[in-house]
Design an enzyme around this catalytic site. Structure first.
Site, PDB file in Angstrom:
ATOM      1  N   CYS A  35       0.816  -1.177  -0.020  1.00 22.50           N
ATOM      2  CA  CYS A  35       0.162  -0.020  -0.074  1.00 22.50           C
ATOM      3  C   CYS A  35       1.011   0.967  -0.085  1.00 22.50           C
ATOM      4  O   CYS A  35       1.820   1.189  -1.159  1.00 22.50           O
ATOM      5  CB  CYS A  35      -1.199   0.010   1.194  1.00 22.50           C
ATOM      6  SG  CYS A  35      -0.203  -0.138   2.829  1.00 22.50           S
ATOM      7  N   GLY A  94       2.846  -0.092   3.832  1.00 21.92           N
ATOM      8  CA  GLY A  94       2.901  -1.550   4.127  1.00 21.92           C
ATOM      9  C   GLY A  94       2.807  -2.076   5.366  1.00 21.92           C
ATOM     10  O   GLY A  94       3.097  -3.220   5.578  1.00 21.92           O
TER      11      GLY A  94
END
Length: 668
Positions: free
Chosen positions: A334, A337
């Protein structure tokens, strides 16, 4: 404590929604760890941990007194009405300070001492070991290696000290890749499937609009090469693509497809921490609405978007799990993370591996995907005074998603709803050191395993409470496949409206199944003992020689008795029971309750403790009566059970058993 200005206030009323009865005046106590309200008329105590308090608000004065609204992180909402405004203000100011410590060292876990001596401080801290979990997955092997290059947390201070990386990756590649990833969170192995496809995790690249890193490109190619049976690898960015593109302006972003060969990119629209925080706040407001109109609740639920967000995390995890099962390696990230990445990896692994759907395996999953790889529990759960924008219900959303899966396939999960609620409660209670800190390094620096108790030590002592009676491991030996149409994602009343006592059924069906399972277990063990005793009685009755004679009937009878004695001897060969006597038989028959009291009509324990929806009712296996957890705290072997395993008994039954049993009786 100087913070506590008024430890006791009398004639306080606690208001409850969905209850028509006039609230009775009670006494409010403020201790160093809890806010306790005692309602003498209803024989009820309400305990609220200071660390569960999310906000405290003084409401406008009313003719009935000065109200104080306490909202909790476990979704309890309690309104206390004081007769005097100064009392309300004193409790208000004290609670504000007690619920928001300044330092981690002030948290409850550093001062907690269990009432029971059975829970020892080291218990649970050795339950999980990252290297053992890797070995369970078959790592290290020819393509994956364990490295201690992060032993001093110099490569990435939010990763564990032990990392699993491609065996062909050189130190230069690993270091170069780490420098090109946000917070140094380079790609590492999270899960290796039996088909050699894997789930890896990392943070976003520092790519900006044009930047590239040869070491990072080599690293992803090495990840793809760990699965020689598949030419492609997927990179799953859990963010909405527009968010990832916006991050390019700050020098971050996502991988440029022109620089990475044989890789396919996917975006999933899981929103950021701020959207999730606002969504949950709207859901809580909907649950606390004073109007009981159906339209109001449904429109509030829809506008919160909470169920939509839960479904989006499940869809991302389902895609990752399906890809891995088809033999494709997946890299998940993302922004940094540690939020959406932790959710997606953990849920995908839960779908793929039945081990993670057991109680012990689920603990290992949380330890690996959340604790070891740096989900910021201290920041996201708001344990101490900090920037409120860092708080977000990421782990709450994960627990909700797991519950959704358990409702779709109840037989696939060893743990029940009570277990998920207990985990969620203790994440925020700070009673145990398991979830304190933002990463593995923080927990080592705080020496939590030496100074605090582990939640896993507590749950190990109450496995029977957390076991799902419907669990059947033979039904789902491999990956769990579920459909996720909008209709199957449900509002979790047991979580978000748990303390609204007027909205729950009298008994939860799974709790009834657990009662029946325990009763069935007790009866089966008792029947096996009775069958054994019947065999002994038959042998004793038939020990006399058969009538002498040469008739065929006499010979057949003798052969039949001999065969029966032979079978009985084989059955009893490995079992040692007390000598058969009338007193022993009476003792065995009296020690096991054949009929158990139905839990439906029981409102309180014999100690006058009231039962509510969340209070588990416990049966004494000797007398069959129902007790609360505090009154059923003894375990004893029952003479009427063949296996001899300790069973839960009430205190009066425990005294009878220990006074009357033989010397070889054992207690747990």
């Amino acid at each position: 404590m100087e913070i506590i200005k008024k430890p006791k206030v009398e004639k306080v009323r606690m208001l409850e929604r969905f209850t028509a009865a006039e609230p009775a005046p009670g006494t409010l106590y403020l201790t160093a760890t809890h806010l306790i309200f005692v309602d003498p008329r209803n024989k009820k105590e309400t305990w609220i941990s200071h660390m569960h308090v999310g906000s405290v608000e003084k409401l406008p004065l009313t003719p009935g007194g000065s109200p104080l609204l306490v909202r909790c992180k476990n979704f309890r909402s309690a309104t206390f009405v004081f007769q005097r405004e100064p009392d309300c203000h004193d409790i208000f100011t004290s609670l504000q300070q007690l619920s928001q410590p300044v330092e981690l060292e002030d948290l409850y876990c550093f001062h907690f001492t269990p009432r029971s001596t059975e829970l020892r401080q080291p218990d649970g801290w050795d339950t999980y070991d990252l290297s053992d979990e890797f070995r369970r997955m078959g790592v290290p092997n020819d393509v994956w290696a364990l490295t201690d290059m992060n032993a001093a947390y110099e490569v990435c201070d939010t990763y564990p000290s032990l990392l699993c990386v491609p065996a062909a990756a050189s130190t230069a590649v690993l270091l170069g890749c780490s420098r090109f990833r946000s917070k140094g969170r380079l790609p590492v192995l999270s899960y290796l499937h039996s088909n050699q496809a894997s789930i890896c995790r990392c943070s976003q690249p520092l790519s900006g609009f044009k930047a590239r890193c040869l070491e990072d490109e080599q690293m992803l190619e090495l990840l793809r090469g760990t699965n020689p049976s598949e030419k492609l690898m997927y990179v799953v960015d859990t963010r909405p693509k527009i968010n990832a593109m916006a991050n390019r302006a700050s020098g971050k972003g996502y991988e440029n497809e022109n620089f990475y060969q044989n890789i396919k990119f996917y975006f999933f629209g899981i929103e950021n921490i701020h959207v999730m925080r606002n969504s949950l706040n709207k859901l809580v407001e909907t649950c606390e609405s004073k109007t009981s109109a159906m339209s109001t609740f449904l429109s509030g639920l829809e506008s919160s978007g909470w169920l939509r967000h839960v479904r989006s995390t499940l869809e991302a995890a389902q895609f990752v799990a399906a890809s891995v099962e088809q033999g494709v390696t997946v890299l998940v990230h993302c922004s940094d993370g540690w939020d959406r990445t932790s959710q997606t990896c953990a849920l995908a692994e839960l779908l793929l591996d039945p081990y993670y759907r057991t109680i012990h395996g689920f603990q290992a999953l949380i330890e690996k995907c959340w604790l070891a790889h740096g989900h910021k529990f201290t920041d996201r759960c708001g344990f101490i005074q900090q920037d409120p924008k860092e708080i977000s219900p990421i782990f709450t959303q994960f627990i909700d998603a797991v519950w959704q899966l358990s409702q779709l396939q109840p037989q696939a999960f060893q743990f029940n709803e009570r277990y998920l609620l207990t985990l969620h409660d203790h994440v925020f209670s700070c009673q145990f050191g398991t979830f304190i800190g933002n990463c593995h390094k923080d927990r080592q620096d705080l020496r939590l395993s030496e100074r605090t108790y582990s939640l896993w030590g507590l749950t190990a002592q109450h496995l029977s409470e957390y076991t799902n009676a419907l669990f059947d491991p033979t039904r789902f030996p491999g990956a769990l496949k579920v459909g996720l149409p909008p209709q199957v994602v449900r509002f979790w009343r047991g979580m978000y409206s748990r303390f609204e006592f007027g909205v729950h059924p009298r008994e939860c069906l799974l709790e009834v199944a657990n009662y029946l399972s325990d009763h069935n277990q007790s009866m089966r063990d008792h029947i096996r003992l009775l069958e054994k005793r019947i065999g002994q009685l038959e042998s004793r009755l038939n020990n006399a020689d058969p009538e002498s004679g040469e008739s065929a009937d006499g010979a057949a009878t003798a052969d039949k008795l001999a065969d029966r004695r032979h079978i009985n001897d084989q059955v009893n060969a490995n079992l040692q029971l007390p000598p058969l006597s009338v007193d022993q038989l009476t003792r065995e028959l009296d020690s096991v309750a054949v009929d158990w009291v139905s839990p439906r009509g029981v409102r309180e324990c014999s100690c006058t403790t009231s039962f509510d929806h969340f209070s588990k009712k416990f049966h004494c296996w000797r007398c069959g009566d129902i007790f609360c957890q505090r009154c059923l705290d003894r375990w004893q072997r029952l003479p009427g059970h063949l296996q001899g395993s300790p069973a839960p008994v009430c205190r009066p039954c425990y005294r009878l058993l220990t006074n009357s049993q033989s010397v070889d009786s054992q207690t747990a």
